[in-house]
Design an enzyme around this catalytic site. Structure first.
Site, PDB file in Angstrom:
ATOM      1  N   SER A 116       4.733   4.376  -3.988  1.00 53.18           N
ATOM      2  CA  SER A 116       3.527   3.570  -3.823  1.00 53.18           C
ATOM      3  C   SER A 116       3.165   3.428  -2.347  1.00 53.18           C
ATOM      4  O   SER A 116       4.047   3.365  -1.477  1.00 53.18           O
ATOM      5  CB  SER A 116       3.749   2.178  -4.430  1.00 53.18           C
ATOM      6  OG  SER A 116       2.677   1.308  -4.113  1.00 53.18           O
ATOM      7  N   TYR A 139      -3.345   4.216  -2.203  1.00 55.81           N
ATOM      8  CA  TYR A 139      -4.370   3.181  -2.160  1.00 55.81           C
ATOM      9  C   TYR A 139      -5.098   3.336  -0.824  1.00 55.81           C
ATOM     10  O   TYR A 139      -4.491   3.719   0.186  1.00 55.81           O
ATOM     11  CB  TYR A 139      -3.761   1.780  -2.221  1.00 55.81           C
ATOM     12  CG  TYR A 139      -3.271   1.348  -3.586  1.00 55.81           C
ATOM     13  CD1 TYR A 139      -4.113   1.341  -4.695  1.00 55.81           C
ATOM     14  CD2 TYR A 139      -1.959   0.914  -3.754  1.00 55.81           C
ATOM     15  CE1 TYR A 139      -3.658   0.924  -5.937  1.00 55.81           C
ATOM     16  CE2 TYR A 139      -1.495   0.492  -5.002  1.00 55.81           C
ATOM     17  CZ  TYR A 139      -2.353   0.503  -6.080  1.00 55.81           C
ATOM     18  OH  TYR A 139      -1.906   0.093  -7.314  1.00 55.81           O
ATOM     19  N   THR A 165      -4.864   6.065  -7.897  1.00 56.15           N
ATOM     20  CA  THR A 165      -4.991   5.026  -8.919  1.00 56.15           C
ATOM     21  C   THR A 165      -6.407   4.472  -8.891  1.00 56.15           C
ATOM     22  O   THR A 165      -6.890   4.037  -7.845  1.00 56.15           O
ATOM     23  CB  THR A 165      -3.976   3.900  -8.669  1.00 56.15           C
ATOM     24  OG1 THR A 165      -2.654   4.456  -8.719  1.00 56.15           O
ATOM     25  CG2 THR A 165      -4.093   2.805  -9.710  1.00 56.15           C
ATOM     26  N   LYS A 263      -4.661   8.283 -11.976  1.00 55.18           N
ATOM     27  CA  LYS A 263      -3.895   7.310 -12.771  1.00 55.18           C
ATOM     28  C   LYS A 263      -4.764   6.092 -13.081  1.00 55.18           C
ATOM     29  O   LYS A 263      -5.453   5.578 -12.206  1.00 55.18           O
ATOM     30  CB  LYS A 263      -2.656   6.878 -11.996  1.00 55.18           C
ATOM     31  CG  LYS A 263      -1.755   5.871 -12.699  1.00 55.18           C
ATOM     32  CD  LYS A 263      -0.518   5.593 -11.858  1.00 55.18           C
ATOM     33  CE  LYS A 263       0.402   4.593 -12.523  1.00 55.18           C
ATOM     34  NZ  LYS A 263      -0.183   3.226 -12.556  1.00 55.18           N
ATOM     35  N   HIS A 287      -1.990   0.025 -16.099  1.00 54.89           N
ATOM     36  CA  HIS A 287      -1.284  -0.598 -14.981  1.00 54.89           C
ATOM     37  C   HIS A 287      -0.209  -1.564 -15.486  1.00 54.89           C
ATOM     38  O   HIS A 287       0.047  -2.610 -14.891  1.00 54.89           O
ATOM     39  CB  HIS A 287      -2.268  -1.325 -14.057  1.00 54.89           C
ATOM     40  CG  HIS A 287      -1.917  -1.222 -12.607  1.00 54.89           C
ATOM     41  ND1 HIS A 287      -2.527  -0.332 -11.757  1.00 54.89           N
ATOM     42  CD2 HIS A 287      -1.018  -1.886 -11.841  1.00 54.89           C
ATOM     43  CE1 HIS A 287      -2.037  -0.465 -10.538  1.00 54.89           C
ATOM     44  NE2 HIS A 287      -1.103  -1.404 -10.568  1.00 54.89           N
ATOM     45  N   ASP A 318       1.910   5.990 -19.053  1.00 50.93           N
ATOM     46  CA  ASP A 318       2.878   4.940 -18.756  1.00 50.93           C
ATOM     47  C   ASP A 318       2.473   3.662 -19.477  1.00 50.93           C
ATOM     48  O   ASP A 318       1.363   3.527 -19.978  1.00 50.93           O
ATOM     49  CB  ASP A 318       3.034   4.715 -17.246  1.00 50.93           C
ATOM     50  CG  ASP A 318       1.831   4.045 -16.585  1.00 50.93           C
ATOM     51  OD1 ASP A 318       0.965   3.485 -17.281  1.00 50.93           O
ATOM     52  OD2 ASP A 318       1.766   4.066 -15.348  1.00 50.93           O
TER      53      ASP A 318
END
Length: 394
Positions: A116, A139, A165, A263, A287, A318
Site C-alpha cells: 500500500s 493512491y 484503487t 481494484k 474494500h 477480495d
C-alpha cells in the site's frame, strides 16, 4: 522454531479466527479495530463472509489423482496457490516489521505481496524482502508530483505491477475508528491522545515494540517535494485528497509501462471501462466493507464482472476470504486468484512474520484439502459445476 512460530503453531492456531483472537489480545483496541472494522453498520463487512455460505460443493467421489496442482499464474507470474496478499495500510502499527516481514512471508510461501502507498517502510526495502512477485498499490496522496516520483521508484525497485484503487474518493464512515480516537492517536497533540491512552498501556508488549521502532512512523512512500516523507495522517483526510478518475488512468498508463490492476470494481460498467482504459487485471472488491456500506458482497458481484470482461482481462477478488474453501468457491465463479487482507493482517498483528506465514500455511492447506475432497486435481479445472447455489436470488 522461533518463539513467535511456536505461539501460532497448531493446536493453538488452527484457523484464521484463532489468529484474529491472538491479534485482539496483543494490540491496542484502536489498532485491532482498524484492522477488524468496517463502515457504518458493517453490513457489507459481514456479508462478505456470509456470501460464501450461499454455495455448497458438488464433489466428485471415488477419484484419485497422483498429484494436486495448486499453482497458477497471475499476470504471467507463477504463484504456489491462488492467493495473493492484498494491500493493507498502516501495517507498521500492527507490528514493527510491517510491510517488510509480510512481503518476506509471502515470498517464502511462493506467492505475491501488494504494498500500500499508506505504508511505513520504504518500498525499496519491501521489494528487496521478497523473492516472489510484488505489486505496488497507488493512491494519489501528495499530488501528482509525489505520485510520479513514487511510480518511478516502484519501477526502479522492480515491482511487477501497479494497482490503482478506484473506490476511495473519501474514506468510509468507520465508526470504530472514531470511537477509539484513531484520528487523535495519529495526530501530533499529546493532550488529544490522553483520553485514549489507557488501552495502549494495557498492551505493554506492543507498546515496547512500538517505542523501540521509533514511535509513529512516517509515510516513507509519499515524499512531498521539498518536504520529505509525509507524516502519518488520519486516513480520511489523506484519501479525500487522492481521488482517482478514469482520466488519471490515462496519465498513469503513460508513466507505468507494466501491467495495471484496477481494484474496487463491483459492476459490469466499471469493469468494461477499466479494460478499455488498459487494465490487465481487475479486482472485484468493496474494500473489505470499509467504504460504502450496503453494497454487494464481493463474491456476489464476481459473476457479473466475469461476464462483462469476457476474458479480456484477468479477474481477481477480495473480501471475506477466511478459509481455503472460500478461495475455491471464488475460483469456481471465475476468479483467477483471490487477494487476502484481513486474513494475513491478523497474523501480522498477532506474531509478525511468523503470523503471516501461519495464515498462508493455513489457507494453502485448506485449499489443498478442499481440492482433494472435491475430486479436482487442478485449480485450472475448477468451474461452476463444482457448486450448488442455495439461494434463488443470485
Amino acid at each position: 522454531m522461533s518463539r513467535a512460530s511456536r505461539e501460532v503453531a497448531s493446536p493453538r492456531v488452527v484457523n484464521i479466527e484463532d489468529l484474529r483472537q491472538l491479534a485482539k489480545r496483543r494490540v491496542p483496541k484502536a489498532v485491532f479495530d482498524y484492522v477488524d472494522g468496517g463502515a457504518e453498520d458493517e453490513s457489507t463487512l459481514r456479508e462478505n463472509c456470509r456470501a460464501f455460505r450461499d454455495f455448497t460443493f458438488r464433489p466428485r467421489q471415488a477419484v484419485k489423482f497422483p498429484d494436486y496442482n495448486l499453482r497458477t499464474t497471475v499476470l504471467g507470474m507463477e504463484i504456489s496457490f491462488p492467493a495473493f496478499l492484498a494491500p493493507v495500510g498502516y501495517s507498521r502499527l500492527m507490528h514493527p516489521g510491517g510491510e517488510v516481514v509480510a512481503a518476506a512471508a509471502a515470498g517464502a510461501a511462493g506467492t505475491g505481496y501488494t504494498l500500500s502507498t499508506i505504508s511505513g517502510h520504504k518500498l525499496e526495502n519491501v521489494r528487496a524482502a521478497t523473492k516472489g512477485p510484488a505489486w505496488f498499490q497507488l493512491y494519489l496522496v501528495g499530488g501528482r508530483g509525489s505520485s510520479e516520483a513514487t511510480i518511478e521508484r516502484a519501477r526502479n525497485a522492480g515491482f511487477n505491477a501497479l494497482v490503482v484503487t478506484i473506490d476511495t474518493p473519501i474514506a468510509g464512515m468507520r465508526e470504530r475508528d472514531f470511537r477509539n480516537g484513531m484520528k487523535e492517536m495519529l495526530g501530533e497533540s499529546f493532550f488529544k491522545k490522553l483520553p485514549y491512552l489507557s488501552d495502549v498501556f494495557e498492551h505493554p508488549g506492543w507498546l515496547l515494540s512500538f517505542l523501540r521502532d521509533g514511535g509513529m512512523p512516517r509515510l516513507e512512500n509519499i515524499v512531498i517535494p521539498g518536504q520529505g516523507p509525509m507524516s502519518l495522517v488520519d486516513v480520511s483526510s489523506a484519501l479525500s485528497r487522492a481521488v482517482v478518475t478514469w482520466e488519471d488512468l490515462k496519465w498513469i498508463r503513460d508513466l507505468w509501462k507494466g501491467p495495471i490492476v484496477v481494484k474496487g470494481v463491483l459492476i459490469a460498467e466499471d469493469a468494461k471501462r477499466a479494460v478499455d482504459e488498459g487494465a490487465a487485471a481487475i479486482v472485484v472488491s468493496n474494500h473489505g466493507g470499509r467504504q460504502l456500506d450496503c453494497v454487494s458482497p464481493s463474491l456476489r458481484a464476481l459473476p457479473e464482472v466475469v461476464a462483462a470482461v469476457n476474458g479480456r482481462a484477468e479477474i481477481l477478488m477480495d473480501g471475506g476470504v477466511r478459509r481455503g474453501s472460500d478461495v475455491v468457491k471464488a475460483l469456481c465463479l471465475g476468479a483467477r486468484a483471490v487477494l487476502i487482507g484481513r486474513a494475513y493482517a491478523y497474523g501480522l498483528a498477532a506474531a509478525g512474520q511468523a503470523g503471516v506465514a501461519r495464515a498462508l500455511e493455513i489457507l494453502r492447506a485448506d485449499v489443498d484439502r478442499t481440492m482433494r475432497l472435491l475430486g479436482c486435481s487442478s485449480v485450472a479445472a475448477l468451474d461452476a459445476t463444482y457448486l450448488n447455489r442455495t439461494r434463488e436470488d443470485w
